[in-house]
Design a protein around this motif. Structure first.
Motif, PDB file in Angstrom:
ATOM      1  N   GLY A 179      49.625  53.013  78.146  1.00  0.00           N
ATOM      2  CA  GLY A 179      48.711  53.463  76.908  1.00  0.00           C
ATOM      3  C   GLY A 179      47.329  53.827  77.091  1.00  0.00           C
ATOM      4  O   GLY A 179      46.860  54.821  76.793  1.00  0.00           O
ATOM      5  N   MET A 180      46.675  52.874  77.885  1.00  0.00           N
ATOM      6  CA  MET A 180      45.311  53.205  78.483  1.00  0.00           C
ATOM      7  C   MET A 180      45.244  54.419  79.415  1.00  0.00           C
ATOM      8  O   MET A 180      44.389  55.089  79.165  1.00  0.00           O
ATOM      9  N   ARG A 181      46.116  54.398  80.068  1.00  0.00           N
ATOM     10  CA  ARG A 181      46.046  55.712  81.030  1.00  0.00           C
ATOM     11  C   ARG A 181      46.366  56.931  80.324  1.00  0.00           C
ATOM     12  O   ARG A 181      45.864  58.074  80.508  1.00  0.00           O
ATOM     13  N   ASN A 182      47.351  56.899  79.233  1.00  0.00           N
ATOM     14  CA  ASN A 182      47.581  58.257  78.382  1.00  0.00           C
ATOM     15  C   ASN A 182      46.275  58.485  77.603  1.00  0.00           C
ATOM     16  O   ASN A 182      46.044  59.496  77.500  1.00  0.00           O
ATOM     17  N   LYS A 183      45.724  57.545  77.142  1.00  0.00           N
ATOM     18  CA  LYS A 183      44.360  57.643  76.306  1.00  0.00           C
ATOM     19  C   LYS A 183      43.391  58.397  77.071  1.00  0.00           C
ATOM     20  O   LYS A 183      42.920  59.234  76.738  1.00  0.00           O
ATOM     21  N   ILE A 184      43.316  57.851  78.719  1.00  0.00           N
ATOM     22  CA  ILE A 184      42.221  58.592  79.302  1.00  0.00           C
ATOM     23  C   ILE A 184      42.482  60.193  79.714  1.00  0.00           C
ATOM     24  O   ILE A 184      41.916  61.091  79.696  1.00  0.00           O
ATOM     25  N   LEU A 185      43.889  60.148  79.908  1.00  0.00           N
ATOM     26  CA  LEU A 185      44.477  61.504  80.310  1.00  0.00           C
ATOM     27  C   LEU A 185      44.184  62.745  78.886  1.00  0.00           C
ATOM     28  O   LEU A 185      43.969  63.625  79.165  1.00  0.00           O
ATOM     29  N   GLU A 244      42.298  62.290  76.067  1.00  0.00           N
ATOM     30  CA  GLU A 244      41.360  62.425  75.343  1.00  0.00           C
ATOM     31  C   GLU A 244      40.568  63.920  75.585  1.00  0.00           C
ATOM     32  O   GLU A 244      40.464  64.304  76.430  1.00  0.00           O
ATOM     33  N   SER A 245      40.208  64.356  74.074  1.00  0.00           N
ATOM     34  CA  SER A 245      39.559  65.715  73.959  1.00  0.00           C
ATOM     35  C   SER A 245      40.216  66.708  74.626  1.00  0.00           C
ATOM     36  O   SER A 245      39.732  67.874  75.025  1.00  0.00           O
ATOM     37  N   SER A 246      41.456  66.520  74.549  1.00  0.00           N
ATOM     38  CA  SER A 246      42.420  67.635  74.939  1.00  0.00           C
ATOM     39  C   SER A 246      43.321  68.189  73.709  1.00  0.00           C
ATOM     40  O   SER A 246      43.389  67.323  72.754  1.00  0.00           O
ATOM     41  N   ASP A 247      44.028  69.253  73.994  1.00  0.00           N
ATOM     42  CA  ASP A 247      44.981  69.522  72.854  1.00  0.00           C
ATOM     43  C   ASP A 247      46.094  68.725  72.634  1.00  0.00           C
ATOM     44  O   ASP A 247      46.590  68.791  71.525  1.00  0.00           O
ATOM     45  N   PHE A 248      46.421  67.795  73.692  1.00  0.00           N
ATOM     46  CA  PHE A 248      47.567  66.926  73.439  1.00  0.00           C
ATOM     47  C   PHE A 248      47.354  65.719  72.973  1.00  0.00           C
ATOM     48  O   PHE A 248      47.975  64.852  72.632  1.00  0.00           O
ATOM     49  N   ASP A 249      45.804  65.427  72.555  1.00  0.00           N
ATOM     50  CA  ASP A 249      45.326  64.321  71.886  1.00  0.00           C
ATOM     51  C   ASP A 249      45.786  63.769  70.413  1.00  0.00           C
ATOM     52  O   ASP A 249      45.708  64.842  69.629  1.00  0.00           O
ATOM     53  N   PRO A 250      46.698  62.922  70.369  1.00  0.00           N
ATOM     54  CA  PRO A 250      47.278  62.671  68.979  1.00  0.00           C
ATOM     55  C   PRO A 250      46.308  62.620  67.896  1.00  0.00           C
ATOM     56  O   PRO A 250      46.356  62.618  66.853  1.00  0.00           O
ATOM     57  N   GLU A 251      45.345  61.829  68.255  1.00  0.00           N
ATOM     58  CA  GLU A 251      43.986  61.498  67.332  1.00  0.00           C
ATOM     59  C   GLU A 251      43.404  62.860  66.733  1.00  0.00           C
ATOM     60  O   GLU A 251      43.020  62.931  65.915  1.00  0.00           O
ATOM     61  N   ARG A 252      43.448  63.815  67.675  1.00  0.00           N
ATOM     62  CA  ARG A 252      42.744  65.150  67.584  1.00  0.00           C
ATOM     63  C   ARG A 252      43.416  65.829  66.531  1.00  0.00           C
ATOM     64  O   ARG A 252      43.093  66.489  65.570  1.00  0.00           O
ATOM     65  N   LYS A 253      44.925  65.794  66.758  1.00  0.00           N
ATOM     66  CA  LYS A 253      45.684  66.443  65.771  1.00  0.00           C
ATOM     67  C   LYS A 253      45.839  65.648  64.372  1.00  0.00           C
ATOM     68  O   LYS A 253      45.835  66.351  63.576  1.00  0.00           O
ATOM     69  N   GLN A 254      45.656  64.390  64.187  1.00  0.00           N
ATOM     70  CA  GLN A 254      45.720  63.695  63.090  1.00  0.00           C
ATOM     71  C   GLN A 254      44.487  64.205  62.352  1.00  0.00           C
ATOM     72  O   GLN A 254      44.459  64.602  61.090  1.00  0.00           O
ATOM     73  N   ASN A 255      43.373  64.446  62.976  1.00  0.00           N
ATOM     74  CA  ASN A 255      41.917  64.879  62.332  1.00  0.00           C
ATOM     75  C   ASN A 255      41.901  66.160  61.969  1.00  0.00           C
ATOM     76  O   ASN A 255      41.362  66.366  60.619  1.00  0.00           O
ATOM     77  N   SER A 256      42.636  67.166  62.598  1.00  0.00           N
ATOM     78  CA  SER A 256      42.666  68.446  62.187  1.00  0.00           C
ATOM     79  C   SER A 256      43.587  68.520  61.046  1.00  0.00           C
ATOM     80  O   SER A 256      43.306  69.312  60.246  1.00  0.00           O
ATOM     81  N   ASN A 257      44.573  67.965  60.930  1.00  0.00           N
ATOM     82  CA  ASN A 257      45.614  67.907  59.876  1.00  0.00           C
ATOM     83  C   ASN A 257      45.016  67.336  58.669  1.00  0.00           C
ATOM     84  O   ASN A 257      45.391  67.846  57.420  1.00  0.00           O
ATOM     85  N   LEU A 258      44.081  66.292  58.607  1.00  0.00           N
ATOM     86  CA  LEU A 258      43.359  65.804  57.540  1.00  0.00           C
ATOM     87  C   LEU A 258      42.471  66.823  56.997  1.00  0.00           C
ATOM     88  O   LEU A 258      41.983  66.906  55.553  1.00  0.00           O
ATOM     89  N   GLU A 259      41.640  67.202  57.819  1.00  0.00           N
ATOM     90  CA  GLU A 259      40.557  68.390  57.548  1.00  0.00           C
ATOM     91  C   GLU A 259      41.065  69.421  56.782  1.00  0.00           C
ATOM     92  O   GLU A 259      40.761  70.269  56.006  1.00  0.00           O
ATOM     93  N   SER A 260      42.389  70.008  57.295  1.00  0.00           N
ATOM     94  CA  SER A 260      43.028  71.147  56.791  1.00  0.00           C
ATOM     95  C   SER A 260      43.805  71.077  55.186  1.00  0.00           C
ATOM     96  O   SER A 260      43.650  71.613  54.572  1.00  0.00           O
ATOM     97  N   LYS A 261      43.972  69.682  55.208  1.00  0.00           N
ATOM     98  CA  LYS A 261      44.535  69.256  53.761  1.00  0.00           C
ATOM     99  C   LYS A 261      43.530  69.252  52.712  1.00  0.00           C
ATOM    100  O   LYS A 261      43.651  69.317  51.626  1.00  0.00           O
ATOM    101  N   SER A 262      42.219  68.912  53.196  1.00  0.00           N
ATOM    102  CA  SER A 262      41.054  68.673  52.402  1.00  0.00           C
ATOM    103  C   SER A 262      40.712  69.957  51.547  1.00  0.00           C
ATOM    104  O   SER A 262      40.641  70.829  51.979  1.00  0.00           O
TER     105      SER A 262
END
Length: 107
Positions: free
Chosen positions: A81-87, A89-107
């Motif tokens: 998990g830590m290795r995936n987080k490092i890989l 992070e800040s890319s298009d495949f980042d799950p947190e980035r997708k969640q944040n963009s989904n929350l912003e588009s719903k607002s």
């Protein structure tokens, strides 16, 4: 210098072996002494003590090895998990980035 039990088991380097042998010897003394105090039969008490040693040692060994294997699996999952987080992070495949963009588009 390493201590080998019966010339086979390297007690110092094998995980769980030291604790298992120590608890086994304590179980042997407890069972053998308890049986002797109850029956006053020396040979039979010795046999019960040896049985107590074997059962206690094997029980502690299996329990400790199970926990040791479970811990190693958990460590491997966390490391991956830590290795995936490092890989990712800040890319298009980042799950947190997708969640944040989904929350912003719903607002």
């Amino acid at each position: 210098m390493t201590f080998k039990l019966l010339g086979i088991l390297d007690v110092q380097n094998i995980p769980c072996s030291r604790e298992s042998v120590l608890y086994g010897s304590l179980g042997s003394v407890a069972v053998g002494l308890g049986h002797f105090l109850a029956t006053s039969r020396v040979r039979r008490s010795f046999d019960f003590g040896m049985g107590g040693f074997v059962l206690t040692t094997l029980g502690c060994w299996i329990y400790c090895r199970y926990n040791h294997a479970k811990l190693r699996i958990q460590q491997r999952i966390i490391q991956e998990g830590m290795r995936n987080k490092i890989l990712y992070e800040s890319s298009d495949f980042d799950p947190e980035r997708k969640q944040n963009s989904n929350l912003e588009s719903k607002s």
